[in-house]
Design an enzyme around this catalytic site. Structure first.
Site, PDB file in Angstrom:
ATOM      1  N   PRO A 570       3.969   6.038   2.894  1.00 18.12           N
ATOM      2  CA  PRO A 570       2.860   5.432   3.632  1.00 18.12           C
ATOM      3  C   PRO A 570       1.479   5.887   3.179  1.00 18.12           C
ATOM      4  CG  PRO A 570       3.620   7.353   4.828  1.00 18.12           C
ATOM      5  CD  PRO A 570       4.426   7.294   3.552  1.00 18.12           C
ATOM      6  N   ASP A 571       1.316   6.300   1.914  1.00 18.25           N
ATOM      7  CA  ASP A 571       0.052   6.904   1.496  1.00 18.25           C
ATOM      8  C   ASP A 571      -1.165   6.028   1.800  1.00 18.25           C
ATOM      9  OD1 ASP A 571       1.944   8.625   0.419  1.00 18.25           O
ATOM     10  OD2 ASP A 571       0.702   9.086  -1.317  1.00 18.25           O
ATOM     11  N   HIS A 572      -1.111   4.746   1.404  1.00 17.42           N
ATOM     12  CA  HIS A 572      -2.273   3.878   1.603  1.00 17.42           C
ATOM     13  C   HIS A 572      -2.538   3.624   3.083  1.00 17.42           C
ATOM     14  CE1 HIS A 572      -1.119   3.052  -2.593  1.00 17.42           C
ATOM     15  NE2 HIS A 572      -2.393   2.800  -2.781  1.00 17.42           N
ATOM     16  N   ALA A 575      -3.998   6.617   4.742  1.00 13.82           N
ATOM     17  CA  ALA A 575      -5.409   6.781   4.392  1.00 13.82           C
ATOM     18  C   ALA A 575      -6.290   5.872   5.246  1.00 13.82           C
ATOM     19  CB  ALA A 575      -5.617   6.489   2.909  1.00 13.82           C
TER      20      ALA A 575
END
Length: 838
Positions: A570-572, A575
């Site tokens: 889920p990095d994006h 962010a």
């Protein structure tokens, strides 16, 4: 605690995908009034749950609820009255629907010129798909998610429910607050057109955006075939479950090599690289599997931590609910989700100043707060629009005046790294903030690494556009002092180090607030700064494994076919979630200053795992309600309504597929008409949703028999024309030629001197009525702007800068990279043809 959006008033006219937008803004303190028709929104009935669907209950917590019949003049007048006192309206009606009622975005803006209206629809207000229907499954197909999921040679696999919806929600919330900041600083409202399709393309795990190490496992020319991602971040069987291994750095591989007993076959230094290990997976992974299979997960995780090897257990939803880490951090809480029903659910995305900005009260019943809302509104005078805060950007844009960017004049110190760090800083830079990336050549951002050894990687170029770079050694006392001076002259500080790193550098949030009481600090990590997992290595694949995503993103009926290996989720999304909270804190500061108060800062702490938990909230809540004696954990990744089904069907051509969603009996009738099987529409064996569920293999066979005879786009267009949601499995390069994305100029072209060809890039997060699209200034070389920043921001003389450079405290780029020709800038959408293989 006073939450940052306290005093911000939002009217919500959403039903379904966009509900999570208002929920997050409510978490952050906004007063959100949800407007439903008499009897309630359709999404109340779109799935199982106590009195309402679980997705509805979770995405509408913390809101007030009113019921209005907008088909009547009285209902429309009441809505106008409510909107006249609002700051933001979020609506998700089909394009043109509200306009026909005299309640369209421009109508509402005319009645309240300071209003922000955010329209969230499946495909946007313009383009050939504007009238089409979207579901999570359809958006996963068209958004590029499906083309990277599933085992090669088999049907692609839809991701778990909730991941797509939460992506749309956070991009909508970010867009709303960007427009609201512009309103605060200019006094002028804004219209926002957000397409869920584009949100998934650019926000879930963008093909033409910052990428993680999974990209090292494929060729750079975007092969047509779906990737065999099983070896990217491999999952191995243990005695009591499964574990995921994430070997990235050389030291991690060397530790694993030692754990294996240093087999001579893998002693060659070439195996220090990720691509070499991928190519040897058929020989390497069986050795690891033999080492792991007879040991319990807990022992493997503990031994991996001791050796410095990133490893995590693959947890099922039931195991996630019982995890101590999420209880200690408050990520999961036991609350009343409906009258008389309690469940364990994700609380919210972030903490603000140490307190969770999350669940406070259950979702409202239909019309539950009519008396409260309209009773209070009836006797209240309409407030004046917020006075513009003292600002650095000048007056509002008007005739003949170039539009200003909402965050112009805001300075951000960016210590972030890898995908999350790149995306977080980019969001602020794209909206005009002066984002200064602080880098130490001795500890380079891993995103700068390129397989070819070039001076710039595509991922870094995508993620760090519009920034400046300052080469600075924070471990040197003189570098630390320079950093403190910069903090005193900045608005935000961003970091996503291992917990404790900021403190070790003397830059804890408390220390930074002592330097600048108005500074807003982001401190993010994989699992948060508290609990038994606070020191775990923070890689996205391990986050997915630990939060339940991997277990649910698995081929049904298989024991080991995990299909989330090629994504950096889920990095994006995480962010975006952090950026929203930071922007909310900035809004709180602007509103306080406008009212003559003290401009206090804030500390926003976040864990990437919490973003995954929020996305899976309904699935976790369902598991909580079932309890330990219920179905096998992870048995289903989807929580469809009793009368709704999603399917992925083969089409004419090689590995061509189309997603089809049947939302109820009306869709079933339309589907039968299109496929030429009206005999099934009223047949007792298929007439009802329950009957179709019992005969699902036969239903799938009927649909597949028709889809196989037609190209995927023909299937999609014919079904959408009949009102049945459908979406092709769009491959990543095909995004660049999709008619809807082309019509809406969803991609721009980014140039960089260090890259051989122009690259397609995200043109914008949403279409704004007056806020300009982001600039496309090329990403900086390491330390490129060191001298410029030290002179203009710190006021250092050339001899002072030279002395610090000689001492290694300042680290400017080589002279031949200090100045870049003007031709290196970005090109606006449509100016040149874009190449998929960039």
């Amino acid at each position: 605690m006073t939450l940052p959006l306290t005093g911000v008033r939002i009217v919500e006219l959403t039903d379904g995908l966009a509900d999570g937008c208002g929920r997050y803004l409510a978490d952050l303190g906004a007063e959100v009034v949800k407007v439903e028709p008499p009897g309630g929104a359709a999404s109340r009935r779109a799935g199982p749950g106590p009195g309402a669907s679980l997705p509805f209950l979770l995405r509408n917590a913390n809101k007030l609820g009113v019921a209005l019949d907008l088909a009547t003049p009285a209902g429309r007048d009441r809505l106008r009255e409510l909107v006249s006192r609002a700051d933001i309206v979020v609506e998700s009606a089909p394009p043109g629907h509200l306009d026909a009622l005299g309640l369209g975005p421009r109508d509402l803006l005319a009645g309240n010129p300071g209003l922000v209206v955010v329209s969230v629809t499946g495909f946007g207000q313009t383009g050939p798909y504007r009238s089409w229907s979207a579901t999570e499954a359809v958006l996963a197909g068209l958004g590029g998610v499906l083309s990277r999921s599933g085992r090669p040679g088999e049907a692609p696999l839809l991701p778990p429910d909730g991941l797509v919806a939460s992506t749309v929600a956070v991009l909508a919330a970010w867009s709303a607050l960007v427009a609201y900041v512009k309103r605060l600083r200019t006094g002028v409202g804004e219209l926002v057109d957000l397409a869920a399709f584009e949100a998934v393309v650019h926000g879930f795990d963008p093909a033409f955006g910052t990428q993680g190490t999974a990209a090292a496992g494929r060729t750079e020319d975007f092969p047509r075939d779906r990737p065999d991602a099983a070896d990217f971040y491999p999952v191995f069987a243990a005695r009591d479950g499964h574990v995921r291994l994430c070997l990235l750095a050389k030291r991690q591989w060397r530790a694993m090599f030692g754990w294996l007993g240093e087999p001579p076959e893998f002693a060659d230094p070439r195996f220090d690289t990720i691509p070499a290990r991928f190519r040897a997976a058929n020989r390497l992974h069986p050795r690891i599997a033999a080492l792991f299979r007879d040991r319990p997960c807990s022992e493997l995780v503990a031994e991996g931590a001791r050796r410095g090897i990133p490893i995590a257990a693959v947890l099922t939803p039931a195991q996630v609910l019982a995890t101590e880490q999420f209880a200690v951090t408050g990520a999961l809480v036991d609350v009343e989700v409906a009258p008389g029903t309690r469940a364990r659910i994700p609380s919210g995305y972030v903490r603000v100043d140490g307190e969770r900005a999350g669940f406070r009260r259950r979702a409202p019943l239909p019309g539950e707060h009519n008396d409260l809302v309209f009773g209070a509104a009836a006797g209240a005078a309409a407030p004046a629009a917020d006075a513009p805060a003292v600002r650095r950007q000048g007056a509002a844009a008007g005739a003949g005046v170039r539009p200003v960017r909402p965050l112009a004049g805001i300075r951000v110190l960016d210590l972030g790294v890898i995908v999350f760090g790149a995306e977080l800083g980019r969001l602020f830079a794209d909206q005009g903030a002066d984002v200064i990336k602080i880098e130490n050549a001795a500890f380079p951002d891993g995103l700068r690494q390129s397989r070819s050894g070039a001076a710039m990687s595509a991922s870094f170029a995508w993620g760090h556009r519009n920034r400046r770079s300052l080469g600075l050694d924070l471990r040197d006392p003189r570098g630390a002092e320079i950093f403190r001076v910069l903090v005193a002259r900045s608005d935000l500080v961003l970091a996503n180090f291992k917990p404790g790193t900021l403190e070790a550098l003397g830059a804890s949030p408390h220390a930074l607030a002592a330097i600048n009481p108005g500074v807003i600090v982001s401190d993010s990590s994989a699992f948060g700064g508290e609990g038994p997992w606070n020191a775990r290595m923070g890689y996205g694949p391990l986050v997915r494994a630990s939060a339940g995503v991997s277990a649910l993103w698995r081929v049904p009926g298989s024991d080991d076919a995990y299909c989330d290996g090629s994504t950096v989720y889920p990095d994006h999304v995480a962010a975006y979630a952090s950026a929203i909270a930071l922007l909310a804190a900035l809004i709180g500061r602007l509103r306080s200053a406008a009212a003559g108060g003290v401009a206090h800062g804030a500390t926003v702490t976040s864990a990437q795992a919490d973003a995954a938990l929020v996305a899976l909230g309904a699935r976790l809540a369902a598991q909580s309600l079932v309890g330990e004696g219920g179905p096998e954990p992870g048995a289903s990744a989807h929580l469809a309504a009793d009368d709704a089904t999603d399917g992925v069907y083969p089409c004419a051509g090689e590995d061509e597929w189309c997603v089809v969603s049947v939302r109820g009996d009306d869709d079933w009738l339309r589907l039968c008409q299109v496929v030429g099987r009206l005999d099934l529409a009223d047949a007792p064996a298929f007439r009802t949703a329950a009957a179709r569920a019992r005969r699902r293999p036969e239903v799938d066979a009927v649909v597949a028999a028709w889809t196989r005879r037609h190209p995927p786009r023909d299937v999609m267009t014919k079904l959408q024309a009949a009102g049945v949601p459908a979406g092709v499995m769009l491959r990543l390069p095909e995004e660049l030629t999709d008619p809807q994305l082309v019509e809406r100029e969803s991609f721009a072209t980014l140039r960089h001197d260090a890259l051989p060809v122009p690259m397609p890039a995200n043109a914008r997060v949403a279409r704004f009525s007056s806020i300009p699209d982001p600039d496309l200034s090329p990403a900086p070389f390491q330390g490129e702007h060191t001298r410029e920043i030290c002179a203009s921001v710190l006021g250092l003389a050339d001899d002072q800068i030279d002395e610090l450079v000689h001492a290694g405290v300042l680290q400017p780029a080589p002279d031949d990279r200090a100045v870049r020709p003007a031709a290196s800038g970005g090109i606006r959408p449509g100016d040149v043809a874009m190449r998929a293989g960039a």
